[in-house]
Write a protein that holds these residues in place. Structure first.
Motif, PDB file in Angstrom:
ATOM      1  N   PRO A 225       8.276  10.418   0.324  1.00  0.00           N
ATOM      2  CA  PRO A 225       8.351   9.232  -0.533  1.00  0.00           C
ATOM      3  C   PRO A 225       7.722   7.994   0.088  1.00  0.00           C
ATOM      4  N   ALA A 226       7.756   7.885   1.416  1.00  0.00           N
ATOM      5  CA  ALA A 226       7.138   6.734   2.082  1.00  0.00           C
ATOM      6  C   ALA A 226       5.618   6.753   1.874  1.00  0.00           C
ATOM      7  N   ALA A 227       5.041   7.950   1.881  1.00  0.00           N
ATOM      8  CA  ALA A 227       3.598   8.064   1.651  1.00  0.00           C
ATOM      9  C   ALA A 227       3.262   7.658   0.216  1.00  0.00           C
ATOM     10  N   LEU A 228       4.115   8.023  -0.725  1.00  0.00           N
ATOM     11  CA  LEU A 228       3.906   7.622  -2.121  1.00  0.00           C
ATOM     12  C   LEU A 228       3.919   6.101  -2.236  1.00  0.00           C
ATOM     13  N   LEU A 229       4.908   5.461  -1.589  1.00  0.00           N
ATOM     14  CA  LEU A 229       4.993   3.997  -1.641  1.00  0.00           C
ATOM     15  C   LEU A 229       3.773   3.362  -0.990  1.00  0.00           C
ATOM     16  N   ASN A 230       3.345   3.905   0.138  1.00  0.00           N
ATOM     17  CA  ASN A 230       2.161   3.361   0.815  1.00  0.00           C
ATOM     18  C   ASN A 230       0.927   3.449  -0.076  1.00  0.00           C
ATOM     19  N   ASP A 231       0.794   4.553  -0.785  1.00  0.00           N
ATOM     20  CA  ASP A 231      -0.348   4.716  -1.682  1.00  0.00           C
ATOM     21  C   ASP A 231      -0.257   3.742  -2.856  1.00  0.00           C
ATOM     22  N   LEU A 232       0.962   3.529  -3.367  1.00  0.00           N
ATOM     23  CA  LEU A 232       1.158   2.549  -4.442  1.00  0.00           C
ATOM     24  C   LEU A 232       0.768   1.148  -3.973  1.00  0.00           C
ATOM     25  N   GLN A 233       1.197   0.793  -2.770  1.00  0.00           N
ATOM     26  CA  GLN A 233       0.896  -0.528  -2.227  1.00  0.00           C
ATOM     27  C   GLN A 233      -0.600  -0.687  -1.973  1.00  0.00           C
ATOM     28  N   ARG A 234      -1.231   0.362  -1.470  1.00  0.00           N
ATOM     29  CA  ARG A 234      -2.659   0.305  -1.174  1.00  0.00           C
ATOM     30  C   ARG A 234      -3.476   0.083  -2.441  1.00  0.00           C
ATOM     31  N   ARG A 235      -2.994   0.652  -3.540  1.00  0.00           N
ATOM     32  CA  ARG A 235      -3.704   0.515  -4.814  1.00  0.00           C
ATOM     33  C   ARG A 235      -3.150  -0.630  -5.667  1.00  0.00           C
ATOM     34  N   ASN A 236      -2.176  -1.358  -5.097  1.00  0.00           N
ATOM     35  CA  ASN A 236      -1.535  -2.451  -5.837  1.00  0.00           C
ATOM     36  C   ASN A 236      -1.021  -1.953  -7.188  1.00  0.00           C
ATOM     37  N   ALA A 237      -0.308  -0.834  -7.139  1.00  0.00           N
ATOM     38  CA  ALA A 237       0.128  -0.174  -8.371  1.00  0.00           C
ATOM     39  C   ALA A 237       1.650  -0.046  -8.469  1.00  0.00           C
ATOM     40  N   GLN A 238       2.383  -0.900  -7.734  1.00  0.00           N
ATOM     41  CA  GLN A 238       3.845  -0.787  -7.785  1.00  0.00           C
ATOM     42  C   GLN A 238       4.415  -1.011  -9.181  1.00  0.00           C
ATOM     43  N   GLU A 239       3.690  -1.790 -10.013  1.00  0.00           N
ATOM     44  CA  GLU A 239       4.202  -2.071 -11.354  1.00  0.00           C
ATOM     45  C   GLU A 239       4.387  -0.806 -12.167  1.00  0.00           C
ATOM     46  N   PHE A 240       3.669   0.266 -11.806  1.00  0.00           N
ATOM     47  CA  PHE A 240       3.803   1.528 -12.526  1.00  0.00           C
ATOM     48  C   PHE A 240       4.966   2.364 -12.003  1.00  0.00           C
ATOM     49  N   ALA A 241       5.698   1.844 -11.023  1.00  0.00           N
ATOM     50  CA  ALA A 241       6.776   2.627 -10.425  1.00  0.00           C
ATOM     51  C   ALA A 241       8.112   1.908 -10.441  1.00  0.00           C
ATOM     52  N   ARG A 242       8.170   0.732 -11.021  1.00  0.00           N
ATOM     53  CA  ARG A 242       9.402  -0.050 -10.946  1.00  0.00           C
ATOM     54  C   ARG A 242      10.386   0.257 -12.077  1.00  0.00           C
ATOM     55  N   ARG A 243       9.942   0.959 -13.117  1.00  0.00           N
ATOM     56  CA  ARG A 243      10.856   1.407 -14.159  1.00  0.00           C
ATOM     57  C   ARG A 243      11.221   2.861 -13.887  1.00  0.00           C
TER      58      ARG A 243
END
Length: 308
Positions: A225-243
């Motif tokens: 899961p940490a790798a998933l979060l890192n990839d989200l942050q790298r792509r500035n895509a956290q908004e797709f994971a907050r719901r």
């Protein structure tokens, strides 16, 4: 189970309470938990669809019931069409009767707008009136949690129809209610916070924080899961994971591809997720995702042409 955080909605910002960008700007620090919210007698929860309001309310109702407390989860759309008792099973109705006759216990009612599309202003008001009728003159012994839309009229309607009756004693409202609600009193007795407990609270269910995204992904079977979060942050895509609703689909995609796909792919997948039929309610008519996508595209094109 992830402990979700709630933030009080600043005055004048009610209409923004279902916008993720606004909620993220509030931050997660100094937020409230369910233990904090259930110290108040009226709680309005406002957040966007898919944020997890229904899951949270169902879970809290179940936890309270398992602890031996009278607690009920009721859909507002159902109340708009029928009486309170018609929505309860035999066990719940017996529990309601026991509470009504007890004259001392506090019952917690979670009134959830899971089917917001079926709730017009008129049906919302009708649902609240039927609920009030269903519990008779026991508003003073009822803790009521309502999920609703970011509309000032809804809040005014709730305050008008479900007021907190005054306590006819020398004790303050907070003191009297705390003595009745022994569960929340006991849970707070070791707290260092001495703030006054408000009878009314209007809050938003916060999007998942980065730490909660990791915990949630782990619960969805993501090995790293940490790798998933890192990839989200790298792509500035956290908004797709907050719901939670979106993150479930994202985790399924990650388990298959082991990466966060392009922004275009994520937007396309996010749109398809939102157009899928709900599995927690019946649909008025069958509609495939492809047909829904075609219709949504036509609407988007029409809106764009109008804006130009």
């Amino acid at each position: 189970m992830i402990e979700r955080i709630f933030q009080s909605i600043p005055e004048g910002r009610l209409s923004e309470a279902d916008q993720q960008s606004f909620l993220v700007s509030l931050g997660w620090s100094r937020g409230a938990t369910w233990n904090d919210l259930l110290r108040s007698r009226r709680v309005l929860i406002i957040s966007e669809a898919g944020a997890g309001k229904t899951f949270e309310c169902r879970s809290q109702a179940r936890l309270l019931s398992d602890a031996g407390e009278p607690a009920f989860f009721v859909e507002l759309a159902g109340l708009a069409k029928g009486e309170l008792r018609s929505l309860l099973d035999d066990e719940e109705e017996a529990r309601l009767d026991a509470w009504l006759s007890s004259q001392s216990d506090v019952a917690t009612f979670f009134l959830d707008s899971i089917d917001e599309l079926q709730l017009s202003l008129g049906s919302f008001e009708r649902a609240l009136k039927r609920f009030k009728k269903g519990i008779g003159s026991q508003l003073g012994r009822a803790r009521i949690v309502i999920t609703t839309r970011p509309i000032a009229f809804d809040e005014e309607l709730v305050r008008g129809l479900l007021p907190v009756p005054p306590v006819s004693s020398t004790e303050s409202n907070e003191e009297a209610f705390a003595k009745i609600a022994m569960r929340t009193e006991k849970k707070q007795q070791n707290s260092n916070r001495d703030e006054e407990v408000a009878d009314w609270r209007t809050v938003a269910l916060m999007p998942l924080s980065d730490a909660q995204i990791v915990d949630f992904a782990r619960g969805q079977g993501v090995e790293s899961p940490a790798a998933l979060l890192n990839d989200l942050q790298r792509r500035n895509a956290q908004e797709f994971a907050r719901r939670p609703q979106d993150l479930i689909e994202l985790c399924a995609d990650w388990r298959e591809h082991k990466r966060i796909r392009t922004h275009h792919d994520q937007v396309a997948a996010n749109v398809r997720i939102k157009l899928q039929p709900r599995d927690d309610r019946s649909e008025a008519a069958e509609l495939s995702v492809d047909r829904a996508l075609e219709g949504a595209s036509r609407l988007a094109l029409a809106m764009l042409a109008r804006a130009v």
